[in-house]
Design a protein around this motif. Structure first.
Motif, PDB file in Angstrom:
ATOM      1  N   MET A   7       0.854  -1.184   0.000  1.00  0.00           N
ATOM      2  CA  MET A   7       0.000   0.000   0.000  1.00  0.00           C
ATOM      3  C   MET A   7       0.890   1.235   0.000  1.00  0.00           C
ATOM      4  N   VAL A   8       0.715   2.051  -1.034  1.00  0.00           N
ATOM      5  CA  VAL A   8       1.466   3.302  -1.140  1.00  0.00           C
ATOM      6  C   VAL A   8       0.483   4.455  -1.018  1.00  0.00           C
ATOM      7  N   THR A   9       0.705   5.323  -0.051  1.00  0.00           N
ATOM      8  CA  THR A   9      -0.142   6.504   0.122  1.00  0.00           C
ATOM      9  C   THR A   9       0.579   7.713  -0.455  1.00  0.00           C
ATOM     10  N   VAL A  10      -0.008   8.280  -1.521  1.00  0.00           N
ATOM     11  CA  VAL A  10       0.560   9.491  -2.126  1.00  0.00           C
ATOM     12  C   VAL A  10       0.113  10.668  -1.258  1.00  0.00           C
ATOM     13  N   MET A  11       1.055  11.214  -0.506  1.00  0.00           N
ATOM     14  CA  MET A  11       0.696  12.221   0.491  1.00  0.00           C
ATOM     15  C   MET A  11       0.616  13.620  -0.099  1.00  0.00           C
ATOM     16  N   SER A  12       1.721  14.107  -0.653  1.00  0.00           N
ATOM     17  CA  SER A  12       1.735  15.500  -1.116  1.00  0.00           C
ATOM     18  C   SER A  12       2.936  15.729  -2.024  1.00  0.00           C
ATOM     19  N   ALA A  13       2.988  16.927  -2.599  1.00  0.00           N
ATOM     20  CA  ALA A  13       4.126  17.370  -3.402  1.00  0.00           C
ATOM     21  C   ALA A  13       4.339  18.851  -3.123  1.00  0.00           C
ATOM     22  N   LYS A  14       5.524  19.318  -3.398  1.00  0.00           N
ATOM     23  CA  LYS A  14       5.808  20.735  -3.186  1.00  0.00           C
ATOM     24  C   LYS A  14       6.829  21.212  -4.198  1.00  0.00           C
ATOM     25  N   VAL A 116       7.804   6.557   5.642  1.00  0.00           N
ATOM     26  CA  VAL A 116       7.639   7.757   4.813  1.00  0.00           C
ATOM     27  C   VAL A 116       8.930   8.005   4.043  1.00  0.00           C
ATOM     28  N   MET A 117       8.774   8.281   2.721  1.00  0.00           N
ATOM     29  CA  MET A 117       9.925   8.560   1.873  1.00  0.00           C
ATOM     30  C   MET A 117       9.625   9.783   1.028  1.00  0.00           C
ATOM     31  N   SER A 118      10.673  10.552   0.672  1.00  0.00           N
ATOM     32  CA  SER A 118      10.542  11.716  -0.203  1.00  0.00           C
ATOM     33  C   SER A 118      11.475  11.533  -1.395  1.00  0.00           C
ATOM     34  N   TYR A 119      10.980  11.930  -2.590  1.00  0.00           N
ATOM     35  CA  TYR A 119      11.749  11.736  -3.816  1.00  0.00           C
ATOM     36  C   TYR A 119      11.721  13.001  -4.657  1.00  0.00           C
ATOM     37  N   SER A 120      12.882  13.324  -5.227  1.00  0.00           N
ATOM     38  CA  SER A 120      12.964  14.469  -6.129  1.00  0.00           C
ATOM     39  C   SER A 120      12.326  14.098  -7.472  1.00  0.00           C
ATOM     40  N   LEU A 121      11.653  15.085  -8.064  1.00  0.00           N
ATOM     41  CA  LEU A 121      10.964  14.891  -9.334  1.00  0.00           C
ATOM     42  C   LEU A 121      11.833  15.384 -10.486  1.00  0.00           C
ATOM     43  N   GLY A 126      14.850  16.740 -18.280  1.00  0.00           N
ATOM     44  CA  GLY A 126      15.945  16.100 -17.559  1.00  0.00           C
ATOM     45  C   GLY A 126      16.330  16.836 -16.285  1.00  0.00           C
ATOM     46  N   LYS A 127      15.868  18.063 -16.114  1.00  0.00           N
ATOM     47  CA  LYS A 127      16.154  18.821 -14.900  1.00  0.00           C
ATOM     48  C   LYS A 127      15.279  18.332 -13.760  1.00  0.00           C
ATOM     49  N   THR A 128      15.706  18.590 -12.529  1.00  0.00           N
ATOM     50  CA  THR A 128      14.922  18.225 -11.347  1.00  0.00           C
ATOM     51  C   THR A 128      14.181  19.454 -10.839  1.00  0.00           C
ATOM     52  N   LYS A 129      12.916  19.229 -10.448  1.00  0.00           N
ATOM     53  CA  LYS A 129      12.092  20.326  -9.943  1.00  0.00           C
ATOM     54  C   LYS A 129      10.946  19.720  -9.140  1.00  0.00           C
ATOM     55  N   GLY A 130      10.907  20.014  -7.846  1.00  0.00           N
ATOM     56  CA  GLY A 130       9.835  19.557  -6.995  1.00  0.00           C
ATOM     57  C   GLY A 130      10.170  18.289  -6.227  1.00  0.00           C
ATOM     58  N   VAL A 131       9.335  18.002  -5.219  1.00  0.00           N
ATOM     59  CA  VAL A 131       9.516  16.835  -4.342  1.00  0.00           C
ATOM     60  C   VAL A 131       8.171  16.141  -4.158  1.00  0.00           C
ATOM     61  N   LEU A 132       8.174  14.789  -4.188  1.00  0.00           N
ATOM     62  CA  LEU A 132       6.971  13.983  -3.945  1.00  0.00           C
ATOM     63  C   LEU A 132       7.163  13.221  -2.646  1.00  0.00           C
ATOM     64  N   GLU A 133       6.170  13.264  -1.781  1.00  0.00           N
ATOM     65  CA  GLU A 133       6.225  12.588  -0.488  1.00  0.00           C
ATOM     66  C   GLU A 133       5.261  11.405  -0.487  1.00  0.00           C
TER      67      GLU A 133
END
Length: 266
Positions: A7-14, A116-121, A126-133
């Motif tokens: 079970m993966v709960t998509v919490m938020s992004a910023k 809980v894990m956070s990943y860069s988007l 190809g550039k990175t922008k934002g974070v998914l929790e």
């Protein structure tokens, strides 16, 4: 196959890239599991849309997957997440993506406790922008039974029954185009043979009490255009009275008079 539910709960992004020129965008997350061999494990899912979530949306929505643990531990399975913004015109626009190896989730939280894990988007450029929790939790192990292979497909059809519903053997000469059934013969009704040939087995004359043989009507001889004489010869084959009536009709045809012709004692 030893499996576990995930079970993966998509919490938020910023700090997402803004896909709208004016106003706040309406983002959602689409997720899928790649690298699986069993189609029952393939699952494409998505979260609801966070209307006016802008660059910092929140969902708190659970997604469920079935994981082949052996395949995951060798690095064969990945969870793919794509954040998209709803567009009124055209297709939705992607504003970030990330691939998460399931092996990494097992190593971080394979004990069944929520983690809980956070990943860069990463952007399409190809550039990175934002974070998914994310928050994830593994269930207990269970055995997934492999279904049996499907039955062999049908490659042909049984032969159609012969005339007479397949109850009798075909007539002699069957297979020779010149001896085959006429094209307009109806199944189950047989046909009349040509010439003086006897009917094939199973296609004989009707039982007694049902009139004269069919051959009498099919093969009535013709005698010089005299329909009466032809009828007599056809209706009374191989009977003495046939010759008597034939003689009488012949005499009538020669204008000898019907009275003399029908006087059978002379």
């Amino acid at each position: 196959m030893e499996c576990r539910h995930l079970m993966v709960t998509v919490m938020s992004a910023k700090d997402l890239k803004n896909a709208n020129i004016f106003g706040k965008m309406n983002p959602y997350v689409a997720a899928s599991l790649s690298g699986v061999a069993d189609k029952r494990q393939k699952s494409k899912q998505r979260t609801p849309v966070h209307k006016h979530g802008g660059t910092s949306p929140r969902w708190g929505h659970p997604l469920y997957f079935t994981i082949d643990e052996a395949a995951a531990r060798v690095g064969g399975l990945k969870l793919k997440f794509k954040i998209k913004a709803v567009k009124t015109l055209g297709s939705d626009k992607e504003v970030g993506r990330v691939e998460v190896p399931v092996k990494e989730l097992l190593e971080q939280g394979g004990d069944g406790k929520p983690t809980v894990m956070s990943y860069s988007l990463r952007l399409l450029s190809g550039k990175t922008k934002g974070v998914l929790e994310l928050s994830f939790k593994f269930g207990k192990r269970f055995t997934l039974v492999t279904p049996p292979p499907p039955d062999e497909p049908v490659t042909g059809y049984p032969p159609l029954p012969m005339h007479g519903a397949g109850l009798h053997p075909p007539p002699a000469g069957h297979g020779d185009p010149s001896q085959e059934y006429p094209p307009d013969a109806a199944p189950g009704y047989g046909y009349l043979p040509q010439g003086d040939a006897p009917p094939p087995p199973g296609y004989g004359y009707p039982p007694e009490g049902y009139g004269y043989p069919l051959a009498a009507y099919q093969q009535m001889p013709s005698d010089g255009g005299n329909s009466w004489l032809g009828l007599a010869k056809g209706l009374f084959p191989q009977l003495p009275i046939r010759d008597m009536i034939s003689d009488a009709l012949e005499a009538a045809a020669k204008n000898d008079g019907f009275d003399d012709a029908l006087d059978m004692n002379n």
